[in-house]
Design a protein around this motif. Structure first.
Motif, PDB file in Angstrom:
ATOM      1  N   PHE A 107      17.271  26.577 -35.683  1.00 52.14           N
ATOM      2  CA  PHE A 107      18.313  26.023 -34.659  1.00 52.14           C
ATOM      3  C   PHE A 107      18.822  27.385 -33.654  1.00 52.14           C
ATOM      4  N   PHE A 108      18.525  25.750 -32.152  1.00 56.31           N
ATOM      5  CA  PHE A 108      19.162  26.690 -30.921  1.00 56.31           C
ATOM      6  C   PHE A 108      19.460  25.459 -30.145  1.00 56.31           C
ATOM      7  N   SER A 109      21.111  26.554 -29.256  1.00 59.84           N
ATOM      8  CA  SER A 109      21.816  25.453 -28.911  1.00 59.84           C
ATOM      9  C   SER A 109      21.449  24.520 -27.901  1.00 59.84           C
ATOM     10  N   GLY A 110      20.323  25.566 -26.864  1.00 64.50           N
ATOM     11  CA  GLY A 110      20.441  24.632 -25.902  1.00 64.50           C
ATOM     12  C   GLY A 110      20.931  26.246 -24.326  1.00 64.50           C
ATOM     13  N   GLU A 111      20.379  26.343 -23.460  1.00 64.50           N
ATOM     14  CA  GLU A 111      19.652  27.226 -22.763  1.00 64.50           C
ATOM     15  C   GLU A 111      21.027  26.676 -21.265  1.00 64.50           C
ATOM     16  N   THR A 112      22.318  27.716 -20.672  1.00 65.04           N
ATOM     17  CA  THR A 112      22.138  27.451 -19.137  1.00 65.04           C
ATOM     18  C   THR A 112      20.371  27.385 -18.500  1.00 65.04           C
ATOM     19  N   GLY A 113      21.237  26.413 -17.380  1.00 65.42           N
ATOM     20  CA  GLY A 113      20.032  25.828 -16.166  1.00 65.42           C
ATOM     21  C   GLY A 113      19.544  25.499 -16.951  1.00 65.42           C
ATOM     22  N   THR A 114      19.243  24.421 -17.992  1.00 67.02           N
ATOM     23  CA  THR A 114      18.242  23.783 -18.317  1.00 67.02           C
ATOM     24  C   THR A 114      19.397  22.303 -18.418  1.00 67.02           C
TER      25      THR A 114
END
Length: 395
Positions: free
Chosen positions: A79-86
């Motif tokens: 599971f990934f949380s999501g990244e800054t700037g996307t």
């Protein structure tokens, strides 16, 4: 119906990630077949409600449960949380064959994005919300064996900064932000309990313990029916607390707490609570109210409670009782150990890790949630899962 089915990943973990965009929070589970098998076996034994159990299997079955045909049985589910700037949201990644039965089942729900993998498997990214609009930013997973425990998680220090902002830099969030580094979690199912071991690093070894033993206030405070906690920790550098005085704009009482505390609560966290904090400088606070809580000093202690009558009862007990220092070295074994009572129990035990110079290098916490409590949580999540965004109930 599609909106309802997409609740499944949220039922498991996605709610942990949605609000935090600073850096990646990464959670790795055992392979889906093993992970879901263990979780559902645990819940099935403790939900004890045929309707809820059937709903659980409906949600899981559409995602490939129980065999997860075509999904790797060696690699973790990530599971990934999501990244800054996307502009994409939390997502899951697994190694999966795109011609498998599971891939066909979930195709219309998650619209997977496939990248290179290993052997016959490809890296399949499954967006949990509006989809992945910038697929070029994704990278193939590197194969690794799945964890032996149920799941592991890594939360970067920047998450704490985001937490601080979400809570308007409240005192607790600010303290965490300024003092703690990254967090690592290992969770498993053992002896009809969910058990998590959590380690949080400390920035620059800032927090140090005094070599003096601290008083133990727990005896005077008493044990609550719902939760109790006490600490024998004494800090080398006191923590400053400010209590605004009613009717005096801009004025506040500065209190320097040096560590030891006791807290107790009855029935519900918002029903009846009280506690004691040790202070290192003499401050005289007559009974005062701030933000729904009453405060009063007695000797070297600050007492607080949401009930004035309870506050007076505790201060009277402290005034009559000479608090003895804790046993030598006790705070090395236990920093804080709250516990819920009854069948639906949960507990957390926090201990500091010390460096050679006596500085605290990190904190380790062990959290245990009973099967009964986990069953109640699962039932509430299932109830939420079978409601659409418009509020229509599908049960």
């Amino acid at each position: 119906m599609r909106a309802i089915l997409k609740i499944l990943p949220i039922f498991l973990a996605a709610s942990l990630f949605e609000a935090f965009a600073a850096d990646e929070i990464v959670v790795k589970t055992q392979p889906p077949k093993i992970f879901f098998g263990r979780v559902f076996e645990f819940l099935r034994a403790h939900i004890k409600d045929a309707k809820n159990e059937m709903q659980m299997y409906i949600l899981a079955g559409i995602a490939g449960y129980p065999d997860f045909n075509g999904v790797s049985e060696e690699a973790p589910m990530v599971f990934f949380s999501g990244e800054t700037g996307t502009n994409y949201r939390p997502r899951i990644a697994v190694f999966m064959r795109r011609d498998s039965r599971t891939a066909r089942q979930i195709k219309s729900l998650f619209k997977p994005v496939y990248l290179d993998g290993y052997g016959d498997y490809e890296t399949a990214y499954l967006p949990l919300y509006a989809g992945i609009s910038d697929a070029a930013s994704l990278r193939p997973l590197k194969f690794e064996n799945a964890p032996k425990c149920l799941l592991t998680a890594e939360i970067p220090a920047s998450y704490l900064a985001e937490l601080s902002e979400n809570f308007k830099r409240g005192a607790i969030a600010k303290f965490l932000t300024e003092n703690l580094g990254g967090i690592k979690i290992e969770a498993d199912i053992k002896d009809a309990q969910l058990v998590a071991k959590i380690r949080a690093g400390v920035k620059d070894g800032r927090l140090r313990l005094s070599n003096k033993a601290s008083p133990d206030f727990s005896g005077a405070v008493g044990m609550g029916k719902f939760l109790s906690a006490h600490s024998t920790l004494k800090l080398e550098k006191p923590v400053e607390l400010k209590l605004p005085q009613a009717g005096e704009r801009g004025e506040s009482i500065l209190i320097k707490a040096d560590g030891a505390f006791a807290v107790s609560a009855d029935k519900e966290m918002d029903a009846d609570y009280w506690g004691v904090i040790s202070i290192c400088e003499a401050v005289n606070v007559e009974t005062m109210e701030y933000a729904g809580t009453y405060f009063k000093t007695v000797g070297d202690a600050l007492v607080f409670s949401n009930k004035r009558q309870k506050l007076e009862k505790i201060t009277d007990a402290l005034a009559r009782q000479k608090m003895a220092p804790a046993e030598s070295g006790e705070f090395y074994a236990r920093l804080c150990e709250p516990r819920l009572d009854g069948d639906q129990t949960a507990s957390i035990k926090i201990t500091p890790e010390f460096g050679a110079d006596g500085s605290i290098q990190g904190y380790c916490a062990e959290v245990k949630i009973s099967a009964a409590a986990a069953g109640v949580i699962a039932q509430r999540l299932l109830k939420a899962a079978f409601k659409t965004e418009e509020g229509a109930n599908w049960q």
